[in-house]
Design an enzyme around this catalytic site. Structure first.
Site, PDB file in Angstrom:
ATOM      1  N   CYS A 192       2.654 -37.278  -4.456  1.00  0.00           N
ATOM      2  CA  CYS A 192       3.287 -36.032  -4.070  1.00  0.00           C
ATOM      3  C   CYS A 192       4.739 -36.051  -4.502  1.00  0.00           C
ATOM      4  O   CYS A 192       5.147 -36.830  -5.356  1.00  0.00           O
ATOM      5  CB  CYS A 192       3.190 -35.855  -2.553  1.00  0.00           C
ATOM      6  SG  CYS A 192       1.533 -36.139  -1.879  1.00  0.00           S
ATOM      7  N   ARG A 212       2.564 -31.494  -1.650  1.00  0.00           N
ATOM      8  CA  ARG A 212       1.445 -32.412  -1.511  1.00  0.00           C
ATOM      9  C   ARG A 212       0.369 -32.244  -2.568  1.00  0.00           C
ATOM     10  O   ARG A 212      -0.059 -31.128  -2.875  1.00  0.00           O
ATOM     11  CB  ARG A 212       0.802 -32.249  -0.128  1.00  0.00           C
ATOM     12  CG  ARG A 212      -0.266 -33.312   0.145  1.00  0.00           C
ATOM     13  CD  ARG A 212      -0.911 -33.147   1.487  1.00  0.00           C
ATOM     14  NE  ARG A 212      -1.815 -34.261   1.766  1.00  0.00           N
ATOM     15  CZ  ARG A 212      -2.872 -34.200   2.563  1.00  0.00           C
ATOM     16  NH1 ARG A 212      -3.139 -33.071   3.209  1.00  0.00           N
ATOM     17  NH2 ARG A 212      -3.637 -35.247   2.756  1.00  0.00           N
ATOM     18  N   LEU A 213      -0.050 -33.374  -3.125  1.00  0.00           N
ATOM     19  CA  LEU A 213      -1.270 -33.478  -3.914  1.00  0.00           C
ATOM     20  C   LEU A 213      -2.271 -34.211  -3.034  1.00  0.00           C
ATOM     21  O   LEU A 213      -2.149 -35.412  -2.797  1.00  0.00           O
ATOM     22  CB  LEU A 213      -1.008 -34.258  -5.211  1.00  0.00           C
ATOM     23  CG  LEU A 213      -2.178 -34.402  -6.193  1.00  0.00           C
ATOM     24  CD1 LEU A 213      -2.585 -33.042  -6.748  1.00  0.00           C
ATOM     25  CD2 LEU A 213      -1.804 -35.340  -7.338  1.00  0.00           C
ATOM     26  N   SER A 214      -3.264 -33.510  -2.514  1.00  0.00           N
ATOM     27  CA  SER A 214      -4.140 -34.038  -1.474  1.00  0.00           C
ATOM     28  C   SER A 214      -5.171 -35.000  -2.063  1.00  0.00           C
ATOM     29  O   SER A 214      -6.006 -34.607  -2.886  1.00  0.00           O
ATOM     30  CB  SER A 214      -4.869 -32.896  -0.757  1.00  0.00           C
ATOM     31  OG  SER A 214      -3.934 -31.988  -0.214  1.00  0.00           O
ATOM     32  N   ILE A 215      -5.123 -36.265  -1.591  1.00  0.00           N
ATOM     33  CA  ILE A 215      -6.031 -37.289  -2.117  1.00  0.00           C
ATOM     34  C   ILE A 215      -6.670 -38.102  -0.998  1.00  0.00           C
ATOM     35  O   ILE A 215      -7.875 -38.345  -1.003  1.00  0.00           O
ATOM     36  CB  ILE A 215      -5.276 -38.208  -3.099  1.00  0.00           C
ATOM     37  CG1 ILE A 215      -4.922 -37.404  -4.364  1.00  0.00           C
ATOM     38  CG2 ILE A 215      -6.108 -39.434  -3.468  1.00  0.00           C
ATOM     39  CD1 ILE A 215      -3.984 -38.100  -5.299  1.00  0.00           C
ATOM     40  N   VAL A 274      -6.897 -40.291 -26.047  1.00  0.00           N
ATOM     41  CA  VAL A 274      -6.282 -39.441 -27.070  1.00  0.00           C
ATOM     42  C   VAL A 274      -5.980 -40.279 -28.305  1.00  0.00           C
ATOM     43  O   VAL A 274      -5.869 -41.506 -28.239  1.00  0.00           O
ATOM     44  CB  VAL A 274      -4.982 -38.761 -26.586  1.00  0.00           C
ATOM     45  CG1 VAL A 274      -5.262 -37.792 -25.453  1.00  0.00           C
ATOM     46  CG2 VAL A 274      -3.939 -39.797 -26.172  1.00  0.00           C
ATOM     47  N   GLY A 323      -3.775 -48.944 -17.180  1.00  0.00           N
ATOM     48  CA  GLY A 323      -3.574 -50.371 -17.412  1.00  0.00           C
ATOM     49  C   GLY A 323      -2.133 -50.845 -17.503  1.00  0.00           C
ATOM     50  O   GLY A 323      -1.889 -51.954 -17.982  1.00  0.00           O
TER      51      GLY A 323
END
Length: 613
Positions: free
Chosen positions: A2, A50-53, A283, A357
């Site tokens: 977030c 917020r990015l809800s996870i 990519v 990674g």
């Protein structure tokens, strides 16, 4: 993952900045588009995107303790939150949510700043104690999550990104020329004070305590290589596989689907091969030697996961680069950051969380340059004064011959020749190209305090230690957070885990690097889960065809226009820059990294300070 921002005032007018706090939050909406929240009292304001996870339904922030006296905003993930939660429940604390954020609330109540010793994860947070009128802020041990702050006459202002701080009315937007000289050497912003005068980054593994207008900053963790020479090669292989299984499991904890980045290299391939993911993302570029998509496809087929890929065209790259320099708070001259931007955009179309990674090379000894102390070892038998004398003569000799650069390097101590994974411009050249060099810092003055802490270690360990304390957070993790958050995507890095580090720091150097191979024991560990050709593949990084582009008329002219612009002329002797570009264009030498470092800065300055010209 977030973003948060906030302020503390000492004049009792905290409640008057409500609209400003909303603007601060809106400026970082890309970090958290799912929800928002604020806390405002007469002294402080804390805003959250917020990015809800985890704890999707009840993890709203800011979060409070039972009586509302403790207020928390938090960006990141605490992977051992369930263990800490069980301990706190035993001690009588009552939890109301499923979110990892709440362990910070009650953990702070129980342990104060000693809570930091218990955390395993990636994090930046701010805890406002309304009764004591003090704030505790902290950043994770590797610097995965960012945190910035400034102090004006009456206000302390902070945020996950600098752009949020600049929205506060008492903060002045002013360019910091001291940051430029070191940037030209390191290719990233390395000083504590950022490119914005008076705005500072909280270093990794540090906490900040604000009280009564005063700031106290202390380090709470330090990476220490305490090798156990009794560990055999096979034991090292088993140890790393065991601890990585545990770390990957912890990093997969989520209430939403987790995907993975996948290149043709051993690091991302290892994570994907052991994670039981469904979706991976890759990519490449429309140049044969810069396209890892076929290698990623091979690995994805081998382990049985889906792979979505995108081939980035040169036109797309140059079209997006100025836009990205507008988005970033400080110049990023690592060309791979744009590839990462496209990769994050691709992944964000299907998932909210990916495993990546980053960190393997620093912890396990993976960079090819880590072999240089072994290559130079025969020269170390020659007395130091003789080596330095030979170097002095050879640097003035106009003729090139095989072995010349080798002998020149041997005439320098490690602390002189290695400032990190990138050394773009050396100090004399920086002073030549700048119109008004400040000459306050040299690369060696910046790295010396770090080297001083590992005087008794071998040169390979010294190089790893330096990179962990500079390059890792300044370049690798900085671009990962910036590019992923631009697309509301959470990137998790299982290699950069406290328990993994304990193992990595115990492994003898001969198991890490020899004259033929880097991160030896890790490659052997990886070979159990993937084809040998992938596990043994030489470190390439993110191959970007900048060298080729700058020899094509279209992009040569585009870059030349920027290097001769009025913004460039403010800082640089532009004839010097054009000479660098022309020599590269005519294939007299490879100046691509030097040119790109200046090009990125000028583009960034045009986007953020053009009105000053």
């Amino acid at each position: 993952m977030c973003g948060f921002a906030g302020y503390i005032t000492t004049d009792g007018k905290g409640s008057e900045y409500k609209e400003d706090l909303i603007e601060m939050m809106n400026s970082i909406k890309h970090r958290g588009p799912d929800d928002e929240g604020t806390h405002i009292d007469d002294m402080a304001g804390l805003g959250f995107r917020r990015l809800s996870i985890i704890g999707i339904t009840n993890g709203k922030q800011p979060m409070y303790n039972e009586d509302g006296s403790i207020v928390v905003t938090f960006n990141g993930e605490i992977y051992n939150y369930q263990d800490i939660k069980a301990d706190l429940i035993e001690k009588g604390h009552i939890f109301k949510t499923d979110a990892d954020t709440e362990v910070l609330v009650h953990g702070y109540e129980e342990y104060g700043k000693d809570l930091l010793q218990k955390l395993r994860g990636m994090y930046a947070f701010a805890i406002w104690n309304r009764e004591k009128k003090e704030m505790l802020m902290a950043r994770d041990i590797f610097g995965i999550k960012p945190l910035f702050y400034t102090q004006t006459e009456n206000d302390f202002v902070f945020g996950s990104e600098i752009k949020a701080i600049l929205k506060f009315p008492t903060v002045k937007k002013e360019f910091n020329p001291e940051a430029l000289e070191s940037y030209l050497s390191f290719q990233y912003s390395i000083l504590k004070e950022t490119f914005f005068k008076g705005i500072f980054r909280l270093p990794p593994a540090h906490y900040l305590l604000w009280k009564d207008g005063k700031i106290e900053i202390e380090r709470y963790y330090s990476p220490e290589f305490n090798t156990d020479e009794s560990i055999t090669f096979d034991e090292a292989v088993k140890k790393v596989n065991d601890v990585m299984a545990d770390s990957i499991a912890a990093h997969k904890i989520s209430d939403t689907e987790v995907g993975g980045f996948l290149s043709g290299g051993v690091d991302s391939s290892y994570i994907v091969a052991r994670s039981n993911l469904d979706k991976t993302f890759s990519v490449g570029f429309d140049y044969p030697r810069c396209n890892e998509i076929p290698l990623a496809k091979t690995l994805s087929d081998y382990v049985g996961v889906k792979n979505k890929s995108k081939l980035i065209t040169t036109e797309e790259y140059f079209e997006e680069f100025p836009k990205i320099m507008n988005h970033v708070d400080e110049p990023l001259s690592d060309p791979s950051c744009i590839a990462l931007y496209f990769l994050c955009k691709l992944a964000s179309e299907q998932v909210k969380v990916v495993l990546s990674g980053e960190g393997s090379d620093e912890l396990f000894g993976g960079y090819n340059i880590y072999k240089s102390p072994i290559a130079l070892k025969p020269m170390m038998a020659i007395p130091r004064p003789v080596r330095r004398g030979v170097r002095k003569i050879l640097t003035k000799l106009p003729v090139n011959f095989k072995g010349k650069n080798y002998m020149i390097r041997a005439g320098l101590d490690l602390e002189e020749r290695y400032i990190g994974n990138a050394y773009i411009f050396h100090t004399p050249e920086v002073y030549k190209m700048l119109k008004k060099p400040i000459k306050k810092y040299t690369p060696e003055s910046i790295t010396k305090p770090i080297y001083d802490k590992v005087k008794d270690k071998d040169d390979i360990t010294k190089m790893q230690y330096l990179d962990i304390n500079t390059w890792l957070w300044g370049d690798i993790l900085n671009k990962a957070d910036t590019m992923s958050m631009a697309h509301s995507l959470e990137v998790r890095v299982p290699f950069l885990d406290k328990e993994v580090a304990k193992v990595a720091f115990s492994i003898p150097v001969e198991h890490r690097v020899d004259k033929h191979e880097t991160k030896r024991y890790f490659r052997k560990a990886a070979s159990e889960f993937m084809p040998d050709i992938t596990a043994e593949r030489k470190k390439l990084g993110f191959p970007i065809p900048v060298r080729n582009w700058l020899r094509e008329d279209k992009y040569y002219n585009l870059v030349k226009d920027t290097l001769t612009s009025k913004e460039a002329d403010l800082f640089f002797n532009t004839d010097y820059l054009v000479n660098l570009l022309d020599r590269h264009y005519h294939e007299k030498c490879d100046n691509s990294r030097k040119i790109w470092t200046v090009y990125a800065f000028v583009l960034w300055y045009q986007k953020h300070f053009a009105a000053a010209c």
